[in-house]
Design an enzyme around this catalytic site. Sequence first.
Site, PDB file in Angstrom:
ATOM      1  N   VAL A 133       0.100   3.617  -2.918  1.00  0.00           N
ATOM      2  CA  VAL A 133      -0.104   2.458  -3.791  1.00  0.00           C
ATOM      3  C   VAL A 133       0.943   1.417  -3.419  1.00  0.00           C
ATOM      4  O   VAL A 133       2.010   1.754  -2.932  1.00  0.00           O
ATOM      5  CB  VAL A 133       0.007   2.829  -5.292  1.00  0.00           C
ATOM      6  CG1 VAL A 133      -1.149   3.722  -5.707  1.00  0.00           C
ATOM      7  CG2 VAL A 133       1.318   3.520  -5.597  1.00  0.00           C
ATOM      8  N   CYS A 134       0.628   0.142  -3.645  1.00  0.00           N
ATOM      9  CA  CYS A 134       1.506  -0.924  -3.148  1.00  0.00           C
ATOM     10  C   CYS A 134       1.347  -2.200  -3.972  1.00  0.00           C
ATOM     11  O   CYS A 134       0.422  -2.332  -4.762  1.00  0.00           O
ATOM     12  CB  CYS A 134       1.173  -1.270  -1.691  1.00  0.00           C
ATOM     13  SG  CYS A 134       1.189   0.128  -0.561  1.00  0.00           S
TER      14      CYS A 134
END
Length: 387
Positions: A133-134
């Site tokens: 995730v980012c």
Amino acid sequence: MILRAVGACLLFVCVMAQDPGFNDTCVEGKYPPPAQRQVKEYVINLDLPPEQRWQKLASEKRHEIVALILEFKKFLMEWASGEIITIVDFLGENIDDTLPNPYRDEIKGMANATGIFVGELFVYNIFYELFTVCTSIVAQDPAGKMYHARNLDFGLFLGWDPKNRTWQLTDVLRPAIVNLDWQRGGKTVFKSVNYAGYVGVLTAIKQNKFTFSMDERFGIDGGYLGILEWIRDKKGSWMSFLSRETMEYAPDFAAARDKLANTQLIAPAYFILGGTKPGEGAVITRNREVNGTDVWMMTDKTAGGWYVLETNYDHWKKPLFLDDRRDPANKCMQKMSIKNTGFAGLFNVLSSKPVLNKLTTYSALMQVDSGTLETWLQYCPDPCEPW
């Protein structure tokens, strides 16, 4: 996506039961961090034969790479009953038929330099296609100067340590983070942020041309399914290999945007691209197939106008209620305002919880005109969201 959602719900119940809680706030004064958190830079000489390019870095970081591979394999054994390890070990013996060059020879060269099994290095180099995730932001200042910033969050579901309240893989990843200066003829072609031994590109800058980051797009049509299809008929491009080719060969923002938008992929993705001119910021939302590609420009009325921001959800949909980093990030961008766009302001946004969370390994800051890339190790002290 269904399995991830179920897993997230179960993990959320377990983790949040012990979480003291906090109110998300937009922090200030976080830049610059302590000097010891800045990431070291290495040169990758593209003039060398592929099997020699990574030998020095891989040898220096062998311990960190081995530690990462052990964590990956632990996860695969626990979550995939060993099936994926069996597939990857099989592919490792036949890697000549598995990866295109120069990646094939680069990985084999690393294996020779470190003594690490080539199939294990293959696991390491495909894992980003499956689990991360980012948060990525492209923004301009009042003069139209372009900036690009990102948090890379990695390790979801990969070993929550309830005693220390950390993700085991996230802790193992940080010592492996390096900046790379990719050179040809003694001159920089582009720069990137990598985990040591990872030959693809996730975050990068090409001076006076464009900046890039990649966020995972969750979906059934990708990940394992795409890898298995690729094993069968070699259909599609690995995301991080496509981005590396784009950084190396695309001459400008428009060419990079077209290549990223129109190449078939193994897994869906978000490609975040920044240019050199005001308004040159885009989020490219990709399916594996090129049909259905959405290019969301900074100048779109649904974007910020002076910035565009992506986490891990389609910009036209609401984020998963368990994982809303987008709204807090937008809140902090609006509070920062265009007049404070720069490394300090953007680092503050990336350091504001839950944009900063227990999964965050690093924050990268890029300015395209100067070619500046700064990468800082990130830590999220309690109270802090697990993701």
